[in-house]
Design an enzyme around this catalytic site. Structure first.
Site, PDB file in Angstrom:
ATOM      1  N   GLU A 154      -1.299  -4.788  11.677  1.00  0.00           N
ATOM      2  CA  GLU A 154      -2.236  -3.452  11.840  1.00  0.00           C
ATOM      3  C   GLU A 154      -2.954  -3.582  13.116  1.00  0.00           C
ATOM      4  O   GLU A 154      -3.921  -4.368  13.129  1.00  0.00           O
ATOM      5  CB  GLU A 154      -3.095  -4.176  10.684  1.00  0.00           C
ATOM      6  CG  GLU A 154      -1.795  -3.853   9.126  1.00  0.00           C
ATOM      7  CD  GLU A 154      -2.880  -4.369   8.072  1.00  0.00           C
ATOM      8  OE1 GLU A 154      -4.062  -4.833   8.457  1.00  0.00           O
ATOM      9  OE2 GLU A 154      -2.230  -4.411   7.111  1.00  0.00           O
ATOM     10  N   GLY A 191      -1.055  -8.151   8.174  1.00  0.00           N
ATOM     11  CA  GLY A 191      -1.752  -8.188   7.450  1.00  0.00           C
ATOM     12  C   GLY A 191      -2.658  -7.672   8.227  1.00  0.00           C
ATOM     13  O   GLY A 191      -2.865  -8.050   9.508  1.00  0.00           O
ATOM     14  N   TRP A 192      -4.219  -7.839   7.456  1.00  0.00           N
ATOM     15  CA  TRP A 192      -4.987  -7.629   8.588  1.00  0.00           C
ATOM     16  C   TRP A 192      -5.316  -8.763   9.435  1.00  0.00           C
ATOM     17  O   TRP A 192      -6.183  -8.822  10.544  1.00  0.00           O
ATOM     18  CB  TRP A 192      -6.237  -7.323   7.169  1.00  0.00           C
ATOM     19  CG  TRP A 192      -7.547  -6.778   8.156  1.00  0.00           C
ATOM     20  CD1 TRP A 192      -8.644  -7.681   8.069  1.00  0.00           C
ATOM     21  CD2 TRP A 192      -7.554  -5.693   8.997  1.00  0.00           C
ATOM     22  NE1 TRP A 192      -9.595  -6.844   8.798  1.00  0.00           N
ATOM     23  CE2 TRP A 192      -9.126  -5.351   9.049  1.00  0.00           C
ATOM     24  CE3 TRP A 192      -6.906  -4.408   8.610  1.00  0.00           C
ATOM     25  CZ2 TRP A 192      -9.992  -4.557   9.752  1.00  0.00           C
ATOM     26  CZ3 TRP A 192      -7.684  -3.330   9.807  1.00  0.00           C
ATOM     27  CH2 TRP A 192      -8.918  -3.528   9.876  1.00  0.00           C
ATOM     28  N   TYR A 195      -5.348   3.974   0.883  1.00  0.00           N
ATOM     29  CA  TYR A 195      -6.641   3.255   0.334  1.00  0.00           C
ATOM     30  C   TYR A 195      -7.537   2.639   1.599  1.00  0.00           C
ATOM     31  O   TYR A 195      -6.836   2.863   2.638  1.00  0.00           O
ATOM     32  CB  TYR A 195      -6.200   2.016  -0.126  1.00  0.00           C
ATOM     33  CG  TYR A 195      -4.971   1.446  -0.483  1.00  0.00           C
ATOM     34  CD1 TYR A 195      -5.575   0.353   0.295  1.00  0.00           C
ATOM     35  CD2 TYR A 195      -3.593   1.326  -0.945  1.00  0.00           C
ATOM     36  CE1 TYR A 195      -4.470  -0.372   0.610  1.00  0.00           C
ATOM     37  CE2 TYR A 195      -3.154   0.728  -0.326  1.00  0.00           C
ATOM     38  CZ  TYR A 195      -3.050  -0.251   0.346  1.00  0.00           C
ATOM     39  OH  TYR A 195      -2.191  -1.107   0.825  1.00  0.00           O
ATOM     40  N   ASP A 196      -8.804   2.602   1.328  1.00  0.00           N
ATOM     41  CA  ASP A 196      -9.496   1.927   2.473  1.00  0.00           C
ATOM     42  C   ASP A 196      -9.968   2.788   2.567  1.00  0.00           C
ATOM     43  O   ASP A 196     -10.202   3.630   4.448  1.00  0.00           O
ATOM     44  CB  ASP A 196      -9.157   0.799   3.187  1.00  0.00           C
ATOM     45  CG  ASP A 196      -8.910  -0.470   2.118  1.00  0.00           C
ATOM     46  OD1 ASP A 196      -9.780  -0.183   1.027  1.00  0.00           O
ATOM     47  OD2 ASP A 196      -9.342  -1.765   2.822  1.00  0.00           O
TER      48      ASP A 196
END
Length: 432
Positions: A194, A141-142, A265-266
């Site tokens: 990521e 994840g981020w 998205y984003d």
């Protein structure tokens, strides 16, 4: 806690070393969840931390009807330590937090001293209720991708990483619990690095190496070597074509993946001054951005580089992005400049059900606007501007997925929907 995904923000295995796992001839064949023998998937992320401020439990997936519509559920996230081995980001939420009868999938309260509690026990109950649902642990994840490069660096580090992750999450050997306490909860592993070869989160910065691109492929091969081909191995993949080229040997990667989820998205957010779409199917006319982003741009980037349509799953958001202080201009606030809009959990980020509620607040001046050609919606009251996907846009996304013959849709994240499952019903109902 939200997840800003990016900073914008004939098998081709012959070139790999002989030590890499080789895909069987039928590696593209799978049986997917409730849809039986099908390539169309409905994949949803359940966030670990949602049990806190959002009070969103696994049982909510049953109550909303979401669980019955999902083929795959990704539990986000497990983290990596500096050596690249798997660790829990939150043991309390994962396997320690007790659930009352009202909070539990099976309607029974957790008992004092039981071996497994928390979200994992609830996922185990969910699987008992929906035995065709495939549940995967999502790693990274981020905020959890800092040490992926370390994990992928050498044959030894890759082997140690995969063993630690499969021991912990697949075999269920959780720290402090009896061996195999969580066995059977997870069917496979979803990698959310990521990003290989380019930075994602910068505070603190991820470890990034030039060889990440090749090492990501080797890491997938090591997963297949240790897990075999009967378990899911999936990956979350970036929207930016530059990040695709920096970090992924696309054809080789998809030889190992059950499927890959493409960031949908984003594309824009409150880190940009202009109020702009965050999840449009196509770039809107007049977009002032230096770089153009849209779902079509992303899908075309992956397909043109060799991703199979049947394994390319398009991401859709159950949240929106917002700006405040936006002057009306000529297009109802679109492309007007502003600052991050006030919100419940993070400025400029709001769950769908909270954005929808703004339309019906007493005295609300919000109106809905759409760009049917580009494929996105927003609400605007003359000052505050939110872009998001409602049921109409979810159906539009489903039609796009059908028309492009893609492998399905992925949702970030399930807690953003209404209690009645408005978005997932519209999305899944329109997917073929």
């Amino acid at each position: 806690m939200s997840r800003r995904r990016w900073g914008v923000a004939a098998l081709a295995v012959g070139a790999l070393s002989a030590s890499l796992a080789v895909a069987p001839a039928n590696a593209d064949v799978e049986t997917n969840g409730h849809h039986g023998y099908s390539k169309t998937r409905t994949v949803g992320y359940f966030i670990q931390w949602g049990v806190y401020d959002r009070n969103f439990r696994v049982k909510n997936l049953v109550d909303s009807g979401a669980a019955a519509r999902l083929t795959h559920l990704n539990y986000a996230f497990g983290f990596l330590d500096e050596a690249g081995k798997c660790v829990s980001a939150d043991p309390w939420a994962d396997w320690q937090m007790p659930h009352t009868a009202e909070q539990s999938v099976n309607g029974k309260a957790d008992e004092a001293g039981q071996v497994l509690a928390g979200n994992l026990n609830q996922l185990k109950q969910l699987k008992a209720k929906y035995p065709k649902l495939r549940i995967n642990i999502s790693l990274g994840g981020w905020t959890g991708s800092r040490y992926f490069s370390n994990a992928a660096l050498t044959p030894e580090s890759r082997a140690a990483h995969v063993k630690s992750c499969t021991d912990m999450w697949i075999k269920g050997d959780l720290p402090g619990l009896p061996e195999g306490a969580a066995k059977g909860v997870f069917d496979g592993i979803d990698l959310d690095w990521e990003w290989p070869g380019s930075n994602g989160n910068m505070a603190p910065p991820n470890v990034v190496r030039p060889e990440d691109k090749q090492n990501f492929t080797k890491l997938l091969a090591e997963y297949r070597r240790q897990m075999g081909w009967n378990r899911d191995l999936t990956a979350f993949l970036p929207a930016d074509p530059k990040q695709v080229d920096a970090g992924f040997e696309v054809r080789k990667v998809f030889c190992y993946l059950t499927f890959g989820t493409l960031q949908g998205y984003d594309y824009h957010g409150a880190w940009d001054a202009p109020a702009n779409q965050q999840s449009a199917l196509r770039v809107p006319k007049g977009d002032p951005s230096e770089f153009e982003f849209s779902s079509e741009v992303t899908v075309n980037a992956w397909l043109s580089r060799g991703a199979p349509r049947s394994k390319a799953v398009l991401g859709v958001p159950f949240y929106g992005r917002g700006w405040d202080g936006v002057a009306p201009g000529t297009r109802n606030g679109l492309f007007g400049t502003g600052v991050p809009a006030p919100a419940k959990y993070e400025a400029g980020y709001e769950d769908f059900h909270r954005i929808k509620a703004k339309l019906s607040e007493p005295g609300s001046a919000y109106k809905i606007y759409r760009d049917g050609k580009a494929g996105f919606a927003w609400i605007y009251d003359g000052k505050t501007w939110w872009t998001y996907d409602d049921a109409t846009e979810m159906k539009r996304k489903a039609r796009y997925i059908n028309d492009r013959r893609l492998g399905g849709a992925m949702i970030w994240s399930l807690d953003g929907d209404t209690p009645q499952g408005e978005l997932i019903k519209a999305l899944d109902g329109a997917l073929k």
